[in-house]
Scaffold this active site. Structure first.
Site, short mmCIF file in Angstrom:
data_model
loop_
_atom_site.label_atom_id
_atom_site.label_comp_id
_atom_site.label_asym_id
_atom_site.label_seq_id
_atom_site.Cartn_x
_atom_site.Cartn_y
_atom_site.Cartn_z
N ASP A 237 7.25 -5.44 5.83
CA ASP A 237 8.46 -6.15 6.22
C ASP A 237 9.10 -5.55 7.47
O ASP A 237 9.69 -6.26 8.29
CB ASP A 237 9.47 -6.15 5.07
CG ASP A 237 9.03 -7.02 3.90
OD1 ASP A 237 8.10 -7.84 4.10
OD2 ASP A 237 9.58 -6.87 2.80
N SER B 50 3.14 -1.62 -8.50
CA SER B 50 4.48 -1.10 -8.72
C SER B 50 5.04 -0.35 -7.51
O SER B 50 5.25 -0.95 -6.46
CB SER B 50 4.48 -0.22 -9.98
OG SER B 50 5.78 -0.01 -10.45
N LYS C 105 2.88 -6.26 -9.84
CA LYS C 105 3.91 -5.77 -10.78
C LYS C 105 5.23 -5.59 -10.03
O LYS C 105 5.34 -4.76 -9.14
CB LYS C 105 3.48 -4.44 -11.40
CG LYS C 105 4.53 -3.83 -12.33
CD LYS C 105 4.05 -2.49 -12.88
CE LYS C 105 5.11 -1.85 -13.77
NZ LYS C 105 6.31 -1.43 -13.01
#
Length: 759
Positions: free
Chosen positions: A487, A476, A501
């Site tokens: 990224d 999560s 998740k």
């Protein structure tokens, strides 16, 4: 927060409460009444169920009608919560329940919970029957010379045909309990005494299960059926969840545990009222609880632990009195009464922590800072009230970064292994500590609208070498942080693929939407999925999780643990990327760092020991049955003992320690369940687990140290990996200018160079 099913409460053997906490002043009559069988639902529960259904069928991210089809799914989940190992119900019971499969939707809409409560009552009846049968078997003992086996992993088993077949299963189960103790060196009399007490305690725990437990279990089945991360929280569970998020409470600061008929003090919170008073110590047994300076005592012997906690909780600066039997006193020892004033207690054990790992190599010593973050916590209440000192993960991590910089670390590892998530806002803001201002995550609601969320701080606190450690338990909010760091090219992700998740939940206070006149919490809360989050590159962590840049060995739990194991998990998808600018290109050098890692661990005794232990763990985990023949089990135990001895010898040769082997899955079985060992033993096991060597963390520190060396010896790598305008990069330039040119352009060590070529 995940609800513990009834079987876990029954067979878990210990119910270690949260610290004695609260926000409400409770009198002696505030505890739950003793359960009266058969259990019956009350009007409040029926109203809470219907109110929950209205939200779930209209506002859930993947809203589904509550109809006969959903009823069948709820039924399946409900039975699984009650009897996941198929050891209480029989096929005959299943046949009896068959007409109920399509009645659970009507039970909720019509505010008549008779059907689900009827199933729960049957579970209680069957549990007492099975435990009583097992206890009766102890009178005669067992013959361990046969060739029988016991299948303990029954998740894929079929239901026992009838009572006779189930009795045979319980005979084998009880035989195995006896044999475990026998193999651990216990005599028959001690074994009979231990197991008689164990089964009797089981029965008493079953008898303490009440209507609140029945309702919580049923509503959990409904909520989890909509998606794996939607939950129903009773008022008490909602309060516990809030405490987990803010890492503080109002109480005495003592962790309690249930042992036999007593509630005992398991440990004290440093700095809490109990610890400061010097009057309470681990092992003390709580016999009674009184409110204020003179309120009457309530006898709590034989009580459920959560009911005892309910009496101890109270508002800050109020008084609670405890009647205790000291740890060192016998059953007839002198009772003592202590008075404590409740205060705000910070749960530091679950907060962010730091340490420094020193890596020595040919070029000197590198200091690598480690920030261990168990969850993304935040005190939402204090923040909304304008408290300038509200607690949050970001604030704590920012402070730790400052301390690590002062200590002169050259790289930082953020350890998110086992971090199941928490506040989405905290994941956003904490990412900014390493990336500065910019988007962190994209959030899409049920209407398809996408909102890009990010960090507001314009300047990162740490712009040097960074790694994030992850594993299957990283979920999560932890995946949001890890994905954003990846990224942006800001750091190296190290470990194993994460949980997967990719959904966002919100808390809905059902009392806020009810016709509740007195304002006292009684309907509970829904933790409901309302959004799905996406990486800033447009991908999703749903199902797939975050893939590490440098992979570490897995314990193989992916087939049993993670989003991909849920039948009703949302599918993976993607959206357009957000508008963001990559800050570095650490991936351009991952192959080189991975090659150096491979070369190092190939000759590392600690790494090889870890791999062998993982292999042993997988072997043990993959077993689903055991022999009930004493000679065979004894031979297996001797073989296991020899293996553990070799592990201990190898660890001692590495660093002189064997503490970590005392609390591992592969350690020898003592036949005891939690709560049956001495308190001293359990506390020591906890300490040993904390002090255990961590080969993976140390290797991650080596990888970051390799990156530090690379940045210092390769000016091009420094400009590619580090963010433009980085303070760390500026310091490298200054340092390089002060050294002879040869030092700046020197080649990598030969071993590292050859490893890179081989890779």
């Amino acid at each position: 927060m995940t609800f513990r099913p009834a079987l876990a409460l029954l067979l878990g053997l210990t119910v270690t409460c949260a610290f004695a906490q609260s926000a409400a002043d409770l009198g002696a009559g505030s505890q739950r009444k003793a359960a009266t069988w058969p259990l019956k639902p009350d009007a409040t529960q029926a109203q809470a169920a219907q109110l929950s259904a209205r939200f779930l069928t209209r506002f859930h991210y993947d809203a589904q009608p509550l109809d006969d089809a959903m009823s069948q799914k709820i039924y399946k989940a409900y039975i699984k919560l009650l009897d996941p190992d198929k050891v209480f119900f029989t096929q005959q019971d299943m046949d009896q329940f068959a007409p109920d499969q399509t009645q659970l939707d009507d039970a909720i809409w019509n505010q008549d919970l008779t059907v689900p409560f009827g199933i729960y009552n049957k579970f209680l009846q069957r549990a007492v029957q099975r435990m009583s049968y097992a206890r009766d078997l102890l009178k005669g003992g067992f013959d361990f010379n046969g060739d029988e086996s016991y299948q303990y992993d029954r998740k894929d088993a079929t239901w026992a045909k009838d009572d006779a077949a189930l009795n045979d299963l319980w005979r084998k189960r009880t035989m195995n309990d006896w044999l475990r103790l026998k193999l651990a060196g216990k005599g028959d009399d001690d074994i009979r005494k231990t197991l008689t007490k164990r089964y009797s305690n089981y029965i008493e725990r079953v008898k303490q299960l009440d209507g609140e437990d029945a309702f919580q279990t049923f509503m959990t089945a409904y909520a989890n059926t909509t998606d794996p991360h939607t939950d129903y929280l009773s008022p008490r569970a909602a309060e516990d969840f809030a405490i987990q998020m803010k890492l503080s409470l109002e109480g005495i600061g003592a962790q309690l545990q249930s042992r036999d008929d007593y509630t005992i003090v398991f440990s004290l919170v440093p700095g809490g009222p109990a610890e400061k008073s010097g009057k309470l110590k681990p092992g003390d047994r709580i016999l009674g609880v009184g409110q204020g300076d003179s309120g009457p005592f309530t006898d709590v012997i034989g009580w459920r632990i959560d009911d005892v906690v309910n009496l101890i909780r109270g508002k800050k600066d109020t008084t609670v009195r405890l009647e205790i039997l000291p740890a060192d006193a016998g059953p007839d020892g002198k009772h003592e009464v202590i008075s404590l004033v409740r205060k705000k207690v910070n749960i530091e054990e679950s907060a962010a922590k730091k340490k420094i790992i020193e890596i020595k190599d040919g070029s000197g010593v590198r200091k690598i800072g480690v920030i261990d973050l168990p969850s993304f916590y935040s005190d939402f209440g204090a923040r909304s009230e304008g408290d300038k000192d509200f607690r949050s993960a970001t604030r704590d991590v920012a402070k730790l970064i400052g301390e690590l910089k002062t200590a002169g670390v050259q790289g930082i590892i953020v350890d998110l292994r086992g971090n199941g998530g928490g506040s989405l806002a905290e994941a956003d803001s904490m990412t900014g500590l390493f990336t500065g201002k910019g988007p962190v995550v994209q959030v899409r609601d049920a209407r398809g609208q996408v909102d890009v969320q990010g960090a507001d701080n314009t300047t990162p606190l740490w712009d040097g070498p960074l790694a994030v450690m992850v594993n299957r338990g990283t979920a999560s909010a932890s995946e949001i942080f890890s994905a954003a760091i990846q990224d942006y090219g800001r750091g190296i992700i190290i470990g194993t693929p994460t949980f997967g998740k990719g959904t966002v939940q919100t808390l809905i206070d059902l009392d806020h939407y009810s016709q509740n006149p007195d304002g006292k919490p009684q309907y509970g809360e829904l933790k409901m999925t309302v959004q799905e989050f996406f990486r800033i590159n447009g991908g999703s962590t749903q199902i797939k999780g975050v893939t590490p840049d440098i992979a570490f060995p897995s314990n193989g739990d992916a087939k049993d643990f993670g989003e991909s194991t849920y039948d009703n998990a949302l599918p993976w998808t993607h959206i357009a990327p957000a508008d963001y600018k990559v800050e570095g290109d650490v991936k351009a050098y991952v192959q080189q760092l991975d090659g150096e890692h491979d070369a190092r661990v190939a000759t590392s005794p600690a790494w090889k020991l870890m791999l062998d232990q993982l292999a042993q763990y997988k072997t043990m985990r993959d077993q689903t049955s055991v022999s009930l023949n004493f000679a065979k089990r004894e031979a297996e135990r001797k073989q296991q003992d020899a293996l553990q001895a070799s592990f201990r010898d190898r660890q001692k040769a590495i660093d002189g320690s064997d503490a970590y082997l005392k609390d591992q899955d592969g350690a020898l079985d003592d036949g005891l369940d939690p709560g049956e060992r001495s308190l001293k033993t359990e506390l020591q096991q906890q300490k040993d687990a904390k002090d255990a060597p961590d080969a993976q963390l140390r290797e991650a520190a080596h990888i970051v140290s390799d990156e530090v060396d690379m940045l210092k010896t390769d000016p091009k790598a420094a400009t590619v990996i580090l963010p433009p305008g980085s303070d760390y990069l500026a310091q490298l330039v200054v340092a390089a200018a002060q050294k002879p040119a040869a030092a700046v352009t020197s080649a990598k060590p030969a071993a590292a160079a050859s490893a890179t070529a081989a890779h």
